[in-house]
Design an enzyme around this catalytic site. Structure first.
Site, PDB file in Angstrom:
ATOM      1  N   CYS A 114       6.683  26.800  23.558  1.00 36.55           N
ATOM      2  CA  CYS A 114       5.251  26.442  23.553  1.00 36.55           C
ATOM      3  C   CYS A 114       4.906  25.407  22.485  1.00 36.55           C
ATOM      4  O   CYS A 114       3.932  24.673  22.620  1.00 36.55           O
ATOM      5  CB  CYS A 114       4.398  27.693  23.363  1.00 36.55           C
ATOM      6  SG  CYS A 114       4.614  28.848  24.718  1.00 36.55           S
ATOM      7  N   HIS A 275      -2.585  24.839  22.040  1.00 37.20           N
ATOM      8  CA  HIS A 275      -1.702  25.200  23.152  1.00 37.20           C
ATOM      9  C   HIS A 275      -2.405  26.315  23.942  1.00 37.20           C
ATOM     10  O   HIS A 275      -2.934  27.262  23.351  1.00 37.20           O
ATOM     11  CB  HIS A 275      -0.367  25.690  22.595  1.00 37.20           C
ATOM     12  CG  HIS A 275       0.386  26.551  23.552  1.00 37.20           C
ATOM     13  ND1 HIS A 275       0.701  26.114  24.823  1.00 37.20           N
ATOM     14  CD2 HIS A 275       0.857  27.824  23.453  1.00 37.20           C
ATOM     15  CE1 HIS A 275       1.330  27.096  25.452  1.00 37.20           C
ATOM     16  NE2 HIS A 275       1.446  28.135  24.644  1.00 37.20           N
ATOM     17  N   ASN A 305      -0.685  29.253  31.358  1.00 35.79           N
ATOM     18  CA  ASN A 305       0.057  28.758  30.194  1.00 35.79           C
ATOM     19  C   ASN A 305       1.219  27.899  30.705  1.00 35.79           C
ATOM     20  O   ASN A 305       2.160  28.422  31.295  1.00 35.79           O
ATOM     21  CB  ASN A 305       0.556  29.980  29.407  1.00 35.79           C
ATOM     22  CG  ASN A 305       1.394  29.625  28.199  1.00 35.79           C
ATOM     23  OD1 ASN A 305       1.957  28.533  28.109  1.00 35.79           O
ATOM     24  ND2 ASN A 305       1.504  30.558  27.271  1.00 35.79           N
TER      25      ASN A 305
END
Ligand code: UT7
Length: 348
Positions: A114, A275, A305
């Site tokens: 991520c 993020h 995500n």
């Protein structure tokens, strides 16, 4: 010394939209649970046959190059961030280089999950600052859907992630105070296994008997067994609450670090682009830092995500929506598996 500026940004998301309701066809979950815990309403999944992490990265890259006013042949270096590469090796960077008909330039793959895009951006920034390269293409792309387990046993993971890609072109600027002001990278491997995909991997050998029963088993190992595939061990694993707890501490910390390093405060910030891990995490970060709604950009509701792709997709959308203007102070921040976390402060 040069500073790097984002000369162009692009993104690509696949056409196939899967709502929370659609996921209830495969597992025991509900729209209500997913929205309440994550804020996600829908996500995109790549075409199973026609799209890969590289092909999506290429689409995002084309848009970024066009907006930067350069061609694929002008690119001096590629940094490609992903945790879901087309092949175990080689990485996606060389595949993009080949498909886009670029010269024999360097192609580096970044594996920081991520935080991958912010790490990749930081690497690219160093090459620009030293004057080594003039056009660096930074890509974040993920095709999570190919490796995820869509059974109820993995529902805490598979409802969160989505596919997509984002890219930026970094170029040098001599305009004082413009561009990437600083980047900040961190890691703590203590809880590396809390968000991980363990197989295939070289650690698997530790499960072999010390004295192999047959001489031919002296070398080699358990690369991937049918049993691991069947029982779900070869799928991503996440201890969601552990990740959540660490994320809400490290996100604000690394954002404050970036601001402090430049003698700025949260009040100076025009837009935070975190993020897109979970809307609840972003809201917690917003609250902790005392930011207004218009200072934080979120689009996880539409895409889930997308890991290494989430920051550049959000950056690009925010720019398209007119939420990033010339001279604005933008902070990119990420946290994820490793754990790794990072931020980049940019004067647009
Ligand atoms: O980018 C970085 C990567 N990851 C993250 O940032 C994720 C961070 N963590 C999270 O976002 C949250 O931990 C999740 C959204 C993953 C999970 O939310 P949670 O509130 O931490 O739930 P939980 O894992 O503690 O599970 C609570 C309950 C469990 O049921 P029981 O044991 O209480 O009966 C789960 O089985 O919710 C159940 N559950 C679900 N129910 C319906 C877990 N996933 C689902 C689901 N649908 N998809």
């Amino acid at each position: 010394m040069y500073q790097s500026k984002i000369a162009g940004a692009g993104y690509y998301v696949p056409q196939h939209v899967y709502t929370n309701q659609d996921l209830t066809r495969f597992m025991d979950t509900s729209d209500e649970w997913i929205q309440e815990r994550t804020g996600i309403r829908e996500r995109r999944f790549a075409d199973r046959h026609g799209e890969t992490t590289t092909t999506m990265g290429i689409e995002a890259a084309k848009m970024a190059l066009e907006r930067a006013g350069i061609t694929a042949q002008d690119v001096d270096f590629i940094v490609f961030a992903t945790l879901s590469p087309d092949y175990y090796f080689p990485g996606c960077g060389v595949l993009l280089q080949r498909e886009m008909g670029m010269g024999e330039i360097g192609a580096l793959d970044v594996r920081n999950q991520c935080s991958g895009f912010v790490y990749a951006l930081s690497v690219a920034d160093q090459f620009i600052k030293t004057g080594m390269y003039k056009n660096v293409l930074v890509v974040g792309s993920e095709k999570h859907s190919f490796a995820m387990d869509f059974e109820t046993r993995s529902r805490n993971i598979s409802v969160i992630f989505g596919d997509g890609a984002g890219a930026v072109v970094l170029q040098p600027t001599t305009e004082t105070g413009k561009g990437i002001l600083s980047t900040h990278l961190h890691s703590d491997g203590t809880d590396a296994e809390s968000l991980a995909m363990y197989y295939p991997g070289s650690h698997a050998n530790k499960w072999l008997p010390e004295k192999p029963p047959f001489p031919e088993q002296e070398l080699g190992g358990l690369f991937l067994t049918t049993e691991q595939l069947e029982n779900g061990e070869a799928r991503p694993y996440m201890d969601g609450p552990a990740v959540f707890k660490k994320a809400i501490v490290k996100f604000p910390e690394v954002i404050r670090e970036a601001l402090a390093a430049n003698n700025l405060t949260t009040q100076d910030l025009d837009l935070l682009i975190p993020h897109q891990a979970n809307l609840r995490i972003s809201q917690y970060v917003q609250q902790t830092l005392g930011l207004r709604d218009d200072q934080v950009f979120n689009n996880i509701q539409k895409y889930g995500n997308t890991t290494a792709a989430s920051v550049p997709i959000a950056l690009c959308e925010a720019w398209e929506e007119g939420k990033i203007r010339d001279g604005d102070l933008i902070c990119l921040a990420a946290f994820g598996s490793g754990f790794t976390w990072a931020s980049a402060l940019i004067r647009y």
